[in-house]
Design an enzyme around this catalytic site. Structure first.
Site: not given
Length: 263
Positions: A115, A120, A163, A205-206, A209
Site C-alpha cells: 500500500g 509518502q 511502513c 494505515h494509508e 497517512h
C-alpha cells in the site's frame, strides 16, 4: 522494507466486498506486508458499525501544480515534514493523475510494499493505492481518491505493521477488523466499498497517512519503547542528509491524541 525480509500475510486473505461502482483497475503497494499477531484481542461479539467524524468541509483543493512530480518517485522517510503536511482534495481527474497512480504502483512494487499514500512520495494530496496480494499482475489493484471513512467495526485486531517510510521498523498496532468507505476512482466516479481483514488494515494505515498520522502513534507505550531507538536513528539520518534539525523528536514529543479507528 530495507533491512528486514518482506513480511507476508499469514492469514487467509479476505475478499473485498463491493458496494456500488466497481473498483478501478490500475496497477499497486507504503506499507509493508503484515503478519498476524499470535495474541489477537478478543472483544466478544462484533458490535454495530460506528460513524467516524472525518469531514471534507475544511479540505483545501489541490491545484494542478500540487500534482506535479518527477520520475522516478522516491519514498519519503520519517521525520520528513511532508508526512505531517495537510493533504489536499483532488478535483482534476486527468491523465497526469493516472500517470501518478502508475508511478506510485511502480515504486511500491519496487520497494516490496502492499500500500502507498501520496504523501509518502512527497505529494500532499488525498490519494492512495494498494494491492493486498503484493505482486504485480496478481490480486486486485485499488485506487482511492479523496477517501472518507463511513463506518468501522468495534472489533479490534492486533497486527505487526511495517511502513516504507520507516525502513526496518515494525510494531504491533490494534485496528478495527472492518471498515466501510466512500471514495472516488481515478476517473472521478464515486463509489463505496466495505473492507475487512488485510484490505481493511492496509486502508486504515494509508488513510492515517492522509490525516498526517503515523503508525507508531497508534502503538502502546510498551511497543513504542521497543522501537524508540530506531525512530531516533531515522531522526539522526534526516539531520545528516538535510543539514537541518529534525522537525520532530520522539524523545521529547508528547503523545498526540489521534482520532478514529477505535482510539
Amino acid at each position: 522494507m530495507a533491512s528486514l525480509p518482506c513480511l507476508r500475510p499469514i492469514h487467509p486473505l479476505v475478499l473485498l466486498h463491493h458496494c456500488g461502482s466497481a473498483l478501478p483497475s490500475i496497477s499497486n503497494r507504503c506499507f509493508n506486508h503484515f503478519s498476524s499477531s499470535q495474541n489477537r484481542p478478543r472483544t466478544g461479539r462484533t458490535r454495530a458499525m460506528a460513524k467516524v467524524g472525518f469531514s471534507p468541509a475544511q479540505d483545501q483543493v489541490a491545484s494542478l501544480g500540487d500534482l506535479e512530480f518527477v520520475s522516478p518517485l522516491k519514498i519519503v522517510e520519517y521525520p520528513d515534514p511532508k508526512l505531517r503536511a495537510k493533504n489536499k482534495r483532488i478535483v482534476n481527474f486527468d491523465d497526469n493523475l493516472k500517470k501518478l497512480v502508475h508511478e506510485m504502483f511502480d515504486v511500491m512494487y519496487r520497494t516490496e510494499g502492499i500500500g502507498l499514500s501520496a504523501p509518502q512520495v512527497g505529494i500532499n494530496v488525498q490519494l492512495m493505492v494498494f494491492n493486498p496480494v503484493g505482486e504485480r499482475g496478481e490480486g486486485e489493484e485499488i485506487v482511492l481518491v479523496n477517501p472518507r471513512v463511513n463506518k468501522y467495526s468495534k472489533k479490534l485486531l492486533l497486527y505487526d505493521e511495517g511502513c516504507l517510510s520507516f525502513p526496518g521498523i515494525n510494531g504491533d498496532v490494534k485496528r478495527p477488523e472492518s471498515v466501510k468507505i466512500d471514495a472516488r476512482d481515478v476517473n472521478g466516479a464515486r463509489f463505496s466499498i466495505s473492507l475487512s481483514g488485510l484490505p481493511a488494515r492496509i486502508f486504515q494505515h494509508e488513510f492515517d497517512h492522509l490525516q498526517g498520522v503515523l503508525f507508531f502513534e497508534r502503538m502502546t507505550e510498551e511497543v513504542l519503547d521497543s522501537i524508540r531507538g530506531q525512530l531516533q536513528a531515522l531522526e539522526t539520518k534526516y539531520e545528516g542528509l538535510t543539514g537541518l534539525p529534525s522537525p520532530e523528536k520522539i524523545e521529547s514529543s508528547r503523545r498526540r491524541k489521534v482520532a478514529g479507528f477505535g482510539k
